[in-house]
Design an enzyme around this catalytic site. Structure first.
Site: not given
Length: 432
Positions: A61, A64-65, A95, A152, A232, A305
């Site tokens: 989880h 890495l954007r 996301n 997520d 999470h 996370d």
């Protein structure tokens, strides 16, 4: 990178759950032998006296954007952070911008990560654009290389959409990861509802938000005889529901992060947004319940996370985005359980390496002759202080900043190549 022969002398190695001491010899990307006194020569010789060799960790989880938010992090800096934390494989959440809902985006991530030495596996979206409506083409995403599906960062608000997703993904043998949050209950909350929200005079995030959707996902998985993985976990209620569901044969697994079993909402009272995440740090009662869930096996995995944000984004406590970074510190923080005698090292490594891989249907990584050389060397007794400026992530929102941690990954090897070496450690200790 060129593969070298590597000899790690007199190292303590975790092999099959047992700690053994000897010489570890690596050649052609694999562990060739483990013996009492290896007579072979090697390109690189490491004194392993103070090290413990363990399988590379798998963090299932992380964010890495990349693509689209690379001012926060990118695949290369995220991988660098992973290697510095002894992590040799990650599952990156969808996301991004655009979201990971197309074959093209999956291929972009896999291609960019190909030569890094870290196994970067994208998690595809459950719904297109993470909008909670139209389901993605899971078969095509799986063919392109995803390891799971999730929205997520957002919940799938429609129960029927989630139910259908569970059925379709199960038929394709794709794990489904749920972000359990009821947005109507959250209603703009930014910290745990209770002491933290009252003291700070801000809207709170009630436990019921997490617990209600956790209950829904368990019911949906049970009624469809499919699998669900809860992301999470942070509340006493969710831990107990998952424990009972497992006892009744529901195919539910779950994860938590070190901060949920080691920290409470007291940290956020400093009005430092680096301690804000979603779900939030909660009460001592919740912390103890999550810890109990880790220790008794209710909680399967320890993840990070890892959620990088630019320093300027985190500068405003009230308006900062949620999230903390943790790949470089998660193993060291979790070692607190081992040093306190609450968990064996072998059990900790299962939660951080073996079980995440099992849940995602990936091959296990072991230290044994004939296996791929994907491992880390850690000094379990090395005390160091977390300095965000010295971490490898672009972001500095480090949850353990300023704290002294005992134990640290020092060398990380993948496919027989040394990918990370803590130069400061070797300079300080004089060992090589």
């Amino acid at each position: 990178m060129k593969k070298q022969t590597i000899l790690i002398r007199n190292v303590q190695a975790l092999m099959g759950g047992t700690l053994m001491r000897g010489d570890l010899y690596i050649a052609d990307g694999k562990i060739e032998s483990f013996s009492i006194c290896c007579k072979k020569t090697a390109d690189v010789v490491i004194d392993g006296t103070n090290f413990t060799a363990m399988p590379g960790l798998f963090d299932m989880h992380v964010h890495l954007r990349d693509p689209g938010q690379t001012h926060k992090e990118d695949i290369l800096t995220g991988v660098a952070a992973a290697l510095a934390g002894g992590v040799t494989g990650v599952a990156c959440m969808p996301n991004t911008t655009p979201a990971i809902d197309s074959v093209e985006t999956v291929r972009y991530i896999r291609e960019k990560a190909k030569e890094t030495g870290v196994e970067v596996l994208p998690v595809g979206c459950i719904t297109k654009g993470m909008q909670g409506r139209e389901r993605c083409d899971y078969a095509a995403l799986k063919e392109a290389g995803i390891c799971a599906v999730s929205d997520d960062g957002r919940p799938v608000e429609c129960a029927e959409t989630m139910r259908q997703a569970l059925i379709e993904a199960y038929q394709l043998e794709i794990p489904v990861i749920s972000h359990c949050e009821d947005l109507s209950i959250i209603d703009g909350g930014i910290v745990n509802r209770g002491k933290a929200s009252k003291t700070l005079g801000v809207k709170g995030m009630d436990r019921a938000s997490e617990d209600s959707v956790t209950a829904r996902e368990i019911i949906l998985a049970a009624s469809t005889n499919t699998r669900i993985h809860i992301a999470h976990v942070s509340t006493k209620g969710s831990v107990e529901m998952i424990r009972q569901a497992k006892a009744h044969g529901v195919q539910v697994t779950c994860e938590t992060c070190p901060h949920y079993f080691l920290m409470t909402e007291d940290y956020v009272l400093s009005r430092d947004a680096d301690y804000r995440m979603n779900p939030p740090l909660r009460t001592e009662e919740d912390r103890r319940a999550v810890l109990e869930g880790v220790l008794d096996g209710t909680i399967d995995c320890i993840v990070t996370d890892h959620a990088p944000h630019a320093p300027e984004e985190k500068s405003d406590f009230l308006h900062a985005p949620n999230g903390v970074i943790g790949m470089e510190t998660s193993f060291a923080a979790s070692l607190k359980l081992v040093h306190a005698g609450l968990m064996s090292l072998a059990e900790l490594v299962k939660r951080m390496a073996e079980y995440p891989r099992r849940i995602l249907g990936l091959p296990n990584v072991q230290i044994a002759p004939g296996e791929k050389a994907n491992l880390m060397l850690a000094d379990l007794n090395y005390v160091w202080t977390v300095d965000p400026e010295k971490l490898h992530s672009k972001a500095k929102n480090a949850i353990w900043k300023g704290q002294a941690l005992k134990g640290k990954p020092i060398v990380t090897i993948t496919d027989g190549v040394i990918r990370y070496r803590d130069a400061a450690y070797f300079d300080q200790t004089g060992k090589e």
